[in-house]
Design an enzyme around this catalytic site. Structure first.
Site, PDB file in Angstrom:
ATOM      1  N   SER A 107       0.804  -1.215   0.000  1.00  0.00           N
ATOM      2  CA  SER A 107       0.000   0.000   0.000  1.00  0.00           C
ATOM      3  C   SER A 107       0.841   1.272   0.000  1.00  0.00           C
ATOM      4  CB  SER A 107      -0.955   0.002   1.195  1.00  0.00           C
ATOM      5  OG  SER A 107      -0.216  -0.011   2.387  1.00  0.00           O
ATOM      6  N   CYS A 108       2.142   1.165  -0.207  1.00  0.00           N
ATOM      7  CA  CYS A 108       2.995   2.355  -0.273  1.00  0.00           C
ATOM      8  C   CYS A 108       3.137   2.805  -1.714  1.00  0.00           C
ATOM      9  CB  CYS A 108       4.370   2.058   0.310  1.00  0.00           C
ATOM     10  SG  CYS A 108       4.335   1.874   2.101  1.00  0.00           S
ATOM     11  N   ILE A 109       3.024   4.076  -1.914  1.00  0.00           N
ATOM     12  CA  ILE A 109       3.127   4.657  -3.254  1.00  0.00           C
ATOM     13  C   ILE A 109       4.588   4.744  -3.661  1.00  0.00           C
ATOM     14  CG2 ILE A 109       2.688   6.713  -4.632  1.00  0.00           C
ATOM     15  CD1 ILE A 109       0.227   7.172  -2.857  1.00  0.00           C
TER      16      ILE A 109
END
Length: 109
Positions: A107-109
């Protein structure tokens, strides 16, 4: 591919290990040094926490979950995103996962 000392390791385009078996503490130190960071005890506590979490859950935690896990395992006084950013300025969840030899948090950009 990245070269650290006499070792060549396969990494993806973002620098994450393709083979987790390539990871060891020396490699983590070399990766951090390449970013201008000297791993201290506080860094290793987070890296060990991440490796334990990954071993239990099969993934690296994203930032919010990382802060909660730091509070649970290392104490609420350590669960401060600013403190984590001081340790891992490129983004605690992503950068620490890379040093820990784990896949990039999903979920990290």
């Amino acid at each position: 591919m990245l070269t650290f000392g006499d070792r060549i390791v396969a990494v993806d385009a973002r620098g994450y290990l393709l083979d987790p078996a390539d990871w060891d503490r020396t490699l983590a130190e070399a990766m951090a040094a390449a970013d201008g960071i000297r791993l201290e005890a506080a860094h290793w506590q987070v890296l060990d926490l991440l490796r334990d979490y990954h071993g239990e859950h099969g993934q690296a935690p994203a930032m919010r979950l990382l802060v909660r896990e730091v509070a649970r395992v290392l104490g609420s006084e350590r669960a401060d995103s600013r403190a984590l950013y001081r340790l891992f300025p490129q983004g605690p969840a992503k950068q620490a996962a890379r040093y820990a030899g784990l896949p990039r948090p999903t979920s990290c950009i």
